[in-house]
Design a protein around this motif. Structure first.
Motif, PDB file in Angstrom:
ATOM      1  N   LEU A   1       0.903  -1.126  -0.174  1.00 23.33           N
ATOM      2  CA  LEU A   1      -0.167   0.056   0.117  1.00 23.33           C
ATOM      3  C   LEU A   1       1.033   1.351   0.149  1.00 23.33           C
ATOM      4  O   LEU A   1       1.909   1.660   0.738  1.00 23.33           O
ATOM      5  CB  LEU A   1      -0.987   0.138   1.323  1.00 23.33           C
ATOM      6  CG  LEU A   1      -2.176   0.832   1.093  1.00 23.33           C
ATOM      7  CD1 LEU A   1      -2.453   1.400  -0.021  1.00 23.33           C
ATOM      8  CD2 LEU A   1      -2.359   0.506   2.812  1.00 23.33           C
ATOM      9  N   GLN A   2       0.446   1.937  -1.132  1.00 25.82           N
ATOM     10  CA  GLN A   2       1.506   3.804  -1.600  1.00 25.82           C
ATOM     11  C   GLN A   2       0.743   4.767  -1.190  1.00 25.82           C
ATOM     12  O   GLN A   2      -0.691   4.769  -1.989  1.00 25.82           O
ATOM     13  CB  GLN A   2       2.192   3.645  -2.887  1.00 25.82           C
ATOM     14  CG  GLN A   2       3.141   2.318  -3.068  1.00 25.82           C
ATOM     15  CD  GLN A   2       4.032   2.462  -2.230  1.00 25.82           C
ATOM     16  OE1 GLN A   2       4.399   3.634  -2.155  1.00 25.82           O
ATOM     17  NE2 GLN A   2       4.092   1.403  -1.284  1.00 25.82           N
TER      18      GLN A   2
ATOM     19  N   VAL B   1      -2.162   3.953  -3.032  1.00 26.33           N
ATOM     20  CA  VAL B   1      -2.680   2.495  -3.874  1.00 26.33           C
ATOM     21  C   VAL B   1      -1.522   1.300  -3.442  1.00 26.33           C
ATOM     22  O   VAL B   1      -1.104   1.465  -3.242  1.00 26.33           O
ATOM     23  CB  VAL B   1      -1.511   3.157  -5.406  1.00 26.33           C
ATOM     24  CG1 VAL B   1      -1.299   1.987  -6.467  1.00 26.33           C
ATOM     25  CG2 VAL B   1      -2.223   4.455  -6.382  1.00 26.33           C
ATOM     26  N   GLY B   2      -2.245   0.091  -4.471  1.00 28.50           N
ATOM     27  CA  GLY B   2      -2.332  -1.384  -3.770  1.00 28.50           C
ATOM     28  C   GLY B   2      -3.068  -2.108  -2.972  1.00 28.50           C
ATOM     29  O   GLY B   2      -2.351  -3.380  -2.280  1.00 28.50           O
ATOM     30  N   SER B   3      -4.276  -1.211  -2.109  1.00 28.16           N
ATOM     31  CA  SER B   3      -5.547  -2.039  -1.898  1.00 28.16           C
ATOM     32  C   SER B   3      -6.707  -2.706  -2.019  1.00 28.16           C
ATOM     33  O   SER B   3      -7.097  -0.993  -2.822  1.00 28.16           O
ATOM     34  CB  SER B   3      -5.729  -2.152  -0.447  1.00 28.16           C
ATOM     35  OG  SER B   3      -6.685  -2.304   0.576  1.00 28.16           O
TER      36      SER B   3
ATOM     37  N   TYR C   1     -10.362   3.625  -8.248  1.00 31.66           N
ATOM     38  CA  TYR C   1     -10.125   3.852  -9.488  1.00 31.66           C
ATOM     39  C   TYR C   1      -9.528   2.332  -9.659  1.00 31.66           C
ATOM     40  O   TYR C   1      -8.219   3.168 -10.770  1.00 31.66           O
ATOM     41  CB  TYR C   1      -9.088   5.094 -10.598  1.00 31.66           C
ATOM     42  CG  TYR C   1      -7.941   5.277  -9.181  1.00 31.66           C
ATOM     43  CD1 TYR C   1      -6.118   4.827  -9.017  1.00 31.66           C
ATOM     44  CD2 TYR C   1      -8.276   6.562  -8.842  1.00 31.66           C
ATOM     45  CE1 TYR C   1      -5.185   4.610  -8.204  1.00 31.66           C
ATOM     46  CE2 TYR C   1      -7.149   6.298  -7.291  1.00 31.66           C
ATOM     47  CZ  TYR C   1      -6.103   6.017  -7.106  1.00 31.66           C
ATOM     48  OH  TYR C   1      -5.017   6.654  -6.365  1.00 31.66           O
ATOM     49  N   ASP C   2      -9.463   1.581 -10.089  1.00 34.16           N
ATOM     50  CA  ASP C   2      -8.632   0.278  -9.540  1.00 34.16           C
ATOM     51  C   ASP C   2      -8.988  -0.022 -11.782  1.00 34.16           C
ATOM     52  O   ASP C   2      -9.598   0.317 -11.819  1.00 34.16           O
ATOM     53  CB  ASP C   2     -10.129  -1.044  -9.694  1.00 34.16           C
ATOM     54  CG  ASP C   2     -10.160  -1.176  -7.533  1.00 34.16           C
ATOM     55  OD1 ASP C   2      -8.901  -0.147  -7.156  1.00 34.16           O
ATOM     56  OD2 ASP C   2     -10.537  -2.185  -7.087  1.00 34.16           O
ATOM     57  N   GLY C   3      -7.694  -0.444 -12.099  1.00 34.07           N
ATOM     58  CA  GLY C   3      -7.556  -1.038 -13.389  1.00 34.07           C
ATOM     59  C   GLY C   3      -6.615   0.488 -14.067  1.00 34.07           C
ATOM     60  O   GLY C   3      -6.023   0.807 -15.605  1.00 34.07           O
ATOM     61  N   LEU C   4      -6.184   1.399 -13.213  1.00 37.38           N
ATOM     62  CA  LEU C   4      -6.006   2.903 -13.655  1.00 37.38           C
ATOM     63  C   LEU C   4      -4.309   2.616 -14.150  1.00 37.38           C
ATOM     64  O   LEU C   4      -4.011   2.851 -14.729  1.00 37.38           O
ATOM     65  CB  LEU C   4      -6.182   4.221 -12.819  1.00 37.38           C
ATOM     66  CG  LEU C   4      -5.387   5.515 -13.259  1.00 37.38           C
ATOM     67  CD1 LEU C   4      -5.644   5.728 -14.594  1.00 37.38           C
ATOM     68  CD2 LEU C   4      -5.760   6.729 -12.153  1.00 37.38           C
TER      69      LEU C   4
ATOM     70  N   ASP D   1      -1.578  -4.593 -12.494  1.00 31.09           N
ATOM     71  CA  ASP D   1      -2.964  -4.054 -12.119  1.00 31.09           C
ATOM     72  C   ASP D   1      -2.699  -4.063 -10.709  1.00 31.09           C
ATOM     73  O   ASP D   1      -3.453  -5.562 -10.253  1.00 31.09           O
ATOM     74  CB  ASP D   1      -3.727  -4.749 -13.043  1.00 31.09           C
ATOM     75  CG  ASP D   1      -4.866  -5.056 -12.915  1.00 31.09           C
ATOM     76  OD1 ASP D   1      -5.583  -4.132 -12.220  1.00 31.09           O
ATOM     77  OD2 ASP D   1      -5.750  -6.265 -13.245  1.00 31.09           O
ATOM     78  N   VAL D   2      -2.912  -3.221  -9.942  1.00 32.92           N
ATOM     79  CA  VAL D   2      -3.427  -2.904  -8.696  1.00 32.92           C
ATOM     80  C   VAL D   2      -4.152  -2.069  -8.896  1.00 32.92           C
ATOM     81  O   VAL D   2      -4.437  -1.493  -9.902  1.00 32.92           O
ATOM     82  CB  VAL D   2      -1.861  -2.384  -7.898  1.00 32.92           C
ATOM     83  CG1 VAL D   2      -0.561  -3.566  -7.980  1.00 32.92           C
ATOM     84  CG2 VAL D   2      -1.336  -1.072  -8.876  1.00 32.92           C
ATOM     85  N   PRO D   3      -5.525  -2.269  -7.482  1.00 34.81           N
ATOM     86  CA  PRO D   3      -6.405  -0.878  -7.353  1.00 34.81           C
ATOM     87  C   PRO D   3      -5.247   0.573  -6.770  1.00 34.81           C
ATOM     88  O   PRO D   3      -4.750   0.386  -6.636  1.00 34.81           O
ATOM     89  CB  PRO D   3      -6.919  -1.705  -6.226  1.00 34.81           C
ATOM     90  CG  PRO D   3      -6.001  -2.410  -6.007  1.00 34.81           C
ATOM     91  CD  PRO D   3      -4.511  -3.257  -6.796  1.00 34.81           C
TER      92      PRO D   3
END
Length: 421
Positions: free
Chosen positions: A101-102, A132-134, A287-290, A298-300
């Motif tokens: 997680l960032q 980003v990451g979870s 924004y999962d997929g961005l 492919d991180v959420p």
């Protein structure tokens, strides 16, 4: 010679406005750091492709509003119209998207070519937060709770939270098909020119249109929350339950779609009842997929942005801190000593001004009053000889003669007394 004026839609910020912006930024650092978010600074200029791929080719931002131009090698560059894409590009380029997680926040100017209006200029400023990451729904809830915490720390009231779910890549196409079918029979007497185009290219954006006739004729449009897959419905239930448990009130708004293509599942907007038609002060979502669409893994992710100009409209007090002291020197021979005395006070943690030239007592006292300083320090011939200074309390009234060696301690004690009042 003709004067050069600022560009239309761009603004200069003098005090007290600059003080309000500093307050907004400092409060962001204070609140977000409590949730383990760290500050990130990214460029204001990026390759145009970054925004076309992330925001969406058919969005109004990309179609109409970006400041885009070629550089000397013919490469298309764009002044950032929003912050998320640049943050994602930075995380991907620095290989941070695979490190768990960032959590980052950023702030700064954004640029959109649109009609300048109250709370939105062509150069505007945003506070941006990204996690980003979870995929966890509780992260969505926490980021909304953090946003509420932040707005309360700014002293804002009369706010409401609009909440929706936009589904995912599996269930949204089903909804879009139902929406296209609903819009198929709409014609130009019912929809504005933009929405006539959007119903073919980006039908979701029709729901977000602010034109009264469009809102009226789409009032019975399908609701995306009626088309959520079991996974998205469960995710949304967890978000709502966590907000209910925390006591954060919200309004379910099935028409809330936001203006950018990368949002999925949770989306939200904070609306103020105090600034007229342009009432949104913050918004965001998942924004999962961005990251994957920009060449990363492919991180959420989930995040939000606050418009600083909109926030500033709601902060009606002068955030420019008044100086602690204003030093007046009555004898020109004491100017150099006065400068040194002021410097010692600044090193001790006080703010204030000292004169650079001899002026009349009346002129200096007028300047001291105008500065808003709590204390006026008077250094005359007698004080120079005795190693003292006269301290005038500009708020409470009265004055005392204080040794210069004890001046910092004296001012500190008075400042602490004022805090307890």
């Amino acid at each position: 010679m003709e004067k050069i004026q600022k560009i239309k839609g761009f603004a200069d910020l003098f005090p007290p406005d600059s003080g309000v912006f500093s307050f907004i930024e400092q409060t962001a650092r204070d609140v977000f750091s409590r949730y383990a978010y760290r500050e990130l600074r990214v460029p204001v200029l990026e390759r145009t492709e970054l925004f076309a791929r992330s925001i969406g080719e058919e969005t109004d931002v990309v179609q109409k509003e970006m400041y885009t131009f070629p550089d000397r090698k013919g490469r298309s560059l764009t002044l950032r119209p929003e912050a998320t894409a640049g943050v994602m590009r930075a995380l991907i380029e620095d290989k941070r998207t695979g490190e768990g997680l960032q959590k980052y926040f950023a702030y700064g100017p954004m640029f959109r070519y649109e009609r300048p209006q109250k709370g939105r200029m062509r150069q505007f400023h945003q506070i941006d937060v990204e996690a980003v990451g979870s995929p966890d729904a509780l992260l969505d809830a926490e980021i909304l709770l953090m946003l509420d915490h932040y707005l309360r720390a700014l002293g804002l009231n009369n706010l409401s939270v609009d909440l929706n779910s936009l589904g995912c890549r599996q269930c949204r196409p089903v909804f879009l098909e139902a929406l296209r079918e609903f819009l198929k029979g709409m014609h130009k007497e019912q929809l504005c020119e933009d929405c006539m185009r959007r119903k073919l290219t980006n039908p979701l954006r029709v729901l977000d249109c602010k034109v009264p006739q469009c809102k009226e004729f789409t009032a019975d449009a399908p609701k995306i929350t009626d088309h959520l897959c079991p996974e998205c419905a469960a995710h949304f239930d967890v978000v709502k339950s966590a907000l209910d448990t925390a006591g954060l009130r919200y309004v379910l708004n099935p028409r809330l779609v936001r203006g950018l293509d990368y949002y999925v599942r949770t989306t939200f907007e904070i609306v103020s009842g105090d600034i007229g038609a342009q009432s949104s002060v913050a918004g965001g979502g998942r924004y999962d997929g961005l990251v994957a669409s920009l060449g990363g893994p492919d991180v959420p992710g989930v995040g939000f942005a606050c418009g600083m100009e909109r926030l500033a409209l709601l902060i009606d007090r002068d955030m420019t801190a008044a100086p602690d002291f204003f030093l007046t020197v009555l004898d020109a021979a004491g100017l150099s000593h006065g400068l040194q005395l002021a410097q010692e006070l600044r090193r001790a943690g006080f703010s204030g001004e000292a004169p650079f030239a001899a002026k009349s007592v009346k002129s200096q006292m007028r300047a001291a009053d105008k500065s808003g300083a709590r204390f006026c320090l008077v250094l005359g011939t007698e004080e120079l000889a005795a190693g003292t200074v006269v301290v005038k309390d500009m708020r409470a009234g009265g004055q005392e003669t204080v040794s210069q060696d004890m001046l910092a301690a004296f001012l500190r004690a008075r400042r602490e007394e004022a805090k307890g009042e």
